[in-house]
Design a protein around this motif. Structure first.
Motif, PDB file in Angstrom:
ATOM      1  N   PRO A 137       0.959  -1.232  -0.169  1.00 42.75           N
ATOM      2  CA  PRO A 137      -0.004  -0.134  -0.031  1.00 42.75           C
ATOM      3  C   PRO A 137       0.970   1.246  -0.037  1.00 42.75           C
ATOM      4  N   THR A 138       2.127   1.075   0.523  1.00 41.32           N
ATOM      5  CA  THR A 138       3.020   2.491   0.357  1.00 41.32           C
ATOM      6  C   THR A 138       3.774   2.819  -1.030  1.00 41.32           C
ATOM      7  N   ALA A 139       3.500   1.595  -1.760  1.00 39.76           N
ATOM      8  CA  ALA A 139       4.333   2.014  -2.900  1.00 39.76           C
ATOM      9  C   ALA A 139       3.977   3.388  -3.564  1.00 39.76           C
ATOM     10  N   GLY A 140       4.902   3.979  -3.810  1.00 44.54           N
ATOM     11  CA  GLY A 140       4.689   5.193  -4.562  1.00 44.54           C
ATOM     12  C   GLY A 140       4.060   6.632  -3.678  1.00 44.54           C
ATOM     13  N   LEU A 141       3.761   6.346  -2.473  1.00 46.05           N
ATOM     14  CA  LEU A 141       3.209   7.201  -1.579  1.00 46.05           C
ATOM     15  C   LEU A 141       4.180   8.195  -0.727  1.00 46.05           C
ATOM     16  N   ASP A 142       3.724   9.264  -0.482  1.00 46.59           N
ATOM     17  CA  ASP A 142       4.578  10.532  -0.101  1.00 46.59           C
ATOM     18  C   ASP A 142       4.211  10.168   1.473  1.00 46.59           C
ATOM     19  N   ASN A 143       5.115  11.017   2.251  1.00 48.60           N
ATOM     20  CA  ASN A 143       5.130  10.542   3.667  1.00 48.60           C
ATOM     21  C   ASN A 143       3.864  11.045   4.262  1.00 48.60           C
ATOM     22  N   ALA A 144       3.248  12.467   3.970  1.00 46.39           N
ATOM     23  CA  ALA A 144       1.900  12.637   4.234  1.00 46.39           C
ATOM     24  C   ALA A 144       0.840  11.564   4.175  1.00 46.39           C
ATOM     25  N   SER A 145       0.888  10.953   3.143  1.00 46.48           N
ATOM     26  CA  SER A 145      -0.051  10.023   2.616  1.00 46.48           C
ATOM     27  C   SER A 145       0.300   8.481   3.491  1.00 46.48           C
ATOM     28  N   ILE A 146       1.536   8.423   3.877  1.00 38.62           N
ATOM     29  CA  ILE A 146       1.845   7.187   4.562  1.00 38.62           C
ATOM     30  C   ILE A 146       1.263   7.391   6.034  1.00 38.62           C
ATOM     31  N   ASP A 147       1.316   8.770   6.536  1.00 41.55           N
ATOM     32  CA  ASP A 147       0.885   9.142   7.830  1.00 41.55           C
ATOM     33  C   ASP A 147      -0.535   8.814   7.924  1.00 41.55           C
ATOM     34  N   ALA A 148      -1.509   9.306   6.829  1.00 40.83           N
ATOM     35  CA  ALA A 148      -2.887   9.272   7.088  1.00 40.83           C
ATOM     36  C   ALA A 148      -2.987   7.586   6.985  1.00 40.83           C
ATOM     37  N   LEU A 149      -2.281   6.709   6.194  1.00 39.29           N
ATOM     38  CA  LEU A 149      -2.690   5.229   6.014  1.00 39.29           C
ATOM     39  C   LEU A 149      -2.211   4.694   7.736  1.00 39.29           C
ATOM     40  N   MET A 150      -1.178   5.181   8.512  1.00 39.89           N
ATOM     41  CA  MET A 150      -1.232   4.917   9.699  1.00 39.89           C
ATOM     42  C   MET A 150      -2.418   5.068  10.601  1.00 39.89           C
TER      43      MET A 150
END
Length: 564
Positions: free
Chosen positions: A479-492
């Motif tokens: 799910p984190t492939a290609g995601l920036d840090n802000a989007s990864i934070d939202a996923l967390m």
């Protein structure tokens, strides 16, 4: 007076602005960039910042394939991009895009022939062609796959293959768009070594990448883009610690973040530079310990911060795999006796090398694949006696390649489709749709077509669409492939919220730090079998050695093992 001419630069961009046809805003804004021969230059930025456009421009795909208005001068290996077709530019620059599957020719039946395909088209002599292909296969660690069909590979193996095909071309300029997105950590390290060797041979390498820790290890220069414009340009130690990266939600590498927290707590000397690599972070903490500073605390895993053993051990199973074997029609044995139970409220990381069987296992969780031997129970029912539609009420899956999961005309319609198809009431469909939109920060694009969005946001749309189905288990493949840090934070934050509501998440990922920081339980696969199954907080030395030998360790555990 010095009459020496400036060194030759294979990439020269002067005041380049590019606007895609039909777009209201430029994708690149007044970009001036000169990259000398042999330099590894990384381009970072949020999703949609212009990184992929910059790579496509250097290969001529912009503006010859992706149409639009190009202003300014763009010259690659001495050729003006605007006046030379892709067919000519391909001899001077090789582009590896972010989606490996879309770059497979379909004209060759083996990995070996696929890697050789470009060389055949260029008329490279046979002896030289064989030497180049053999070298590229060895360099990317896929020599053992040479006789396999390109379509019988895992996503990570396909990515290695298309990179190998580009390397075999040995162009003066190599442009890589998200080259690590599907690679396991050992393959990432191997790729870094190959790129360093190529740069020493004078090949210029441009890399668009979100994994800032990898960028810190491999790049000699970093360019940060923000809304298509250059925000920062310089040495990695300067750019990757620039406060503006945090202000613009690009973020810092994890070692930099950890040292910044330690500095705020008085455990990192104010005059000591912030590190960008794990080695520099470890050295700084050792120096701080010698100066009498309190021992630094690494990032906690979710299972350390929130003990969930009692909450999950008695919970009912959502999925149970019992001695599952699976062999593809091609004869590839992907699963060899896998037993796994997922209960309510669990947060599970499924890790392993490319081709270990992870994606095949995920496809057994909702009946898309059915065991050759053994059995898979979803909601207590054997998948061989039920339908995928029934399993979909228990397990929602987001695959590596989300393109086959997106088909609606707008983002809102895409997200609404799943719960409506499950027969929920209109009120519940609306509530689930709006909640998923907000959870993945998609409110600003709800009326857009999913394929008009950058690939990273497209992935978030696919996650939101499955999230809205309100299944007890959500399985996310890379799910984190290609995601920036802000989007990864939202996923967390999403994963935390799901666990709090007794919904489970299983994540297939090569991002070990994300797994450690967001999930509780880690399951390691090796050659179609489960080699390890335990909680991050409870791993013993033998288990950590098993992880290290296969995929490595998250940064926090690496530091802990080093006594820091």
């Amino acid at each position: 007076m010095d009459d020496a001419s400036p060194p030759y630069a294979p990439i020269v961009l002067r005041h380049v602005t590019f606007t895609y046809a039909g777009a209201s805003e430029p994708a690149l804004r007044d970009v001036t960039l000169t990259v000398p021969a042999g330099q590894i230059c990384a381009v970072i930025g949020r999703a949609g910042a212009g990184k992929s456009t910059l790579c496509a421009l250097c290969a001529g795909f912009v503006p010859h394939f992706f149409r639009g208005r190009l202003d300014g001068d763009a010259v690659v290996d001495g050729l003006p991009i605007a006046t030379h077709p892709i067919a000519e530019l391909v001899r001077h620059v090789a582009l590896v895009g972010s989606n490996a599957f879309s770059q497979i020719s379909g004209a060759r039946f083996t990995v070996y022939d696929e890697v050789a395909f470009g060389l055949e088209n260029l008329g490279v002599p046979r002896a030289e062609m064989i030497e180049r292909v053999e070298w590229a296969l060895q360099a990317l660690g896929i020599d053992h796959l040479r006789d396999r069909s390109p379509y019988a590979l895992s996503g990570g193996q396909q990515q290695r293959m298309v990179i190998a095909a580009a390397l075999a071309m040995r162009p003066p300029v190599l442009a890589l768009d998200e080259p690590t997105s599907q690679l396991d950590p050992p393959a990432m390290a191997e790729l870094a070594d190959v790129l360093r060797a190529l740069s020493r041979q004078g090949i210029t390498i441009l890399i668009a990448e979100h994994r800032l820790e990898w960028v810190a290890e491999v790049a000699e220069r970093v360019v940060a883009l923000d809304r298509g414009a250059v925000l920062a340009d310089g040495a990695p130690a300067d750019v990757l610690t620039d406060p503006r990266l945090c202000e613009r939600r690009i973020g810092w590498p994890r070692p930099t973040q950890m040292a910044a927290r330690a500095r705020a707590e008085g455990r990192w000397a104010p005059d000591r530079p912030l590190p960008i690599t794990v080695a520099d972070l470890a050295a700084g903490w050792r120096a701080a310990a010698q100066d009498g500073a309190p021992r630094s605390a690494a990032v906690q895993s979710r299972s350390e911060a929130h003990d969930s053993r009692g909450a999950t051990s008695a919970a009912e199973p959502i999925v149970s795999l019992e001695d599952v074997h699976f062999t593809y029609p091609t004869g590839v044995e992907a699963l060899r006796g896998v037993s796994l139970t997922v209960r309510r409220g669990e947060r599970i990381a499924l890790v392993g090398r490319n081709g270990a069987g992870k994606s095949t296992l995920v496809r057994h969780l909702n009946g898309l694949l059915r065991p050759s031997r053994g059995r898979a129970l979803v909601g207590g029912v054997d998948t061989r006696t039920t339908t995928v539609a029934r399993c979909a009420r228990h397990v929602g899956i987001v695959f590596q390649d989300v393109r086959n999961q997106l088909f609606a005309r707008t983002v809102r319609d895409e997200i609404r489709f799943g719960p409506r198809n499950l027969g929920f009431s209109p009120e519940k469909v609306s509530a689930l749709t709006e909640a998923a939109i907000d959870a993945l920060d998609l409110r600003d694009v709800v009326d857009e077509h999913p394929y008009d969005l950058p690939p990273a946001r497209r992935r978030l749309v696919a996650i939101a669409a499955v999230l809205a189905m309100d299944t007890p288990l959500l399985a996310l493949d890379e799910p984190t492939a290609g995601l920036d840090n802000a989007s990864i934070d939202a996923l967390m934050r999403l994963i935390d919220d799901l666990a709090a509501r007794r919904r489970s998440v299983l994540v297939v990922s090569h991002d070990l730090d994300f797994c450690y920081e967001a999930l509780d339980r880690v399951v390691l696969m090796r050659d179609g079998r489960i080699a390890l199954d335990g909680r991050f907080a409870d791993l013993d030395c033998a288990q950590m050695e098993a992880l290290t030998s296969e995929v490595g360790l998250p940064i926090a555990l690496r530091l802990r093992c080093a006594g820091i």
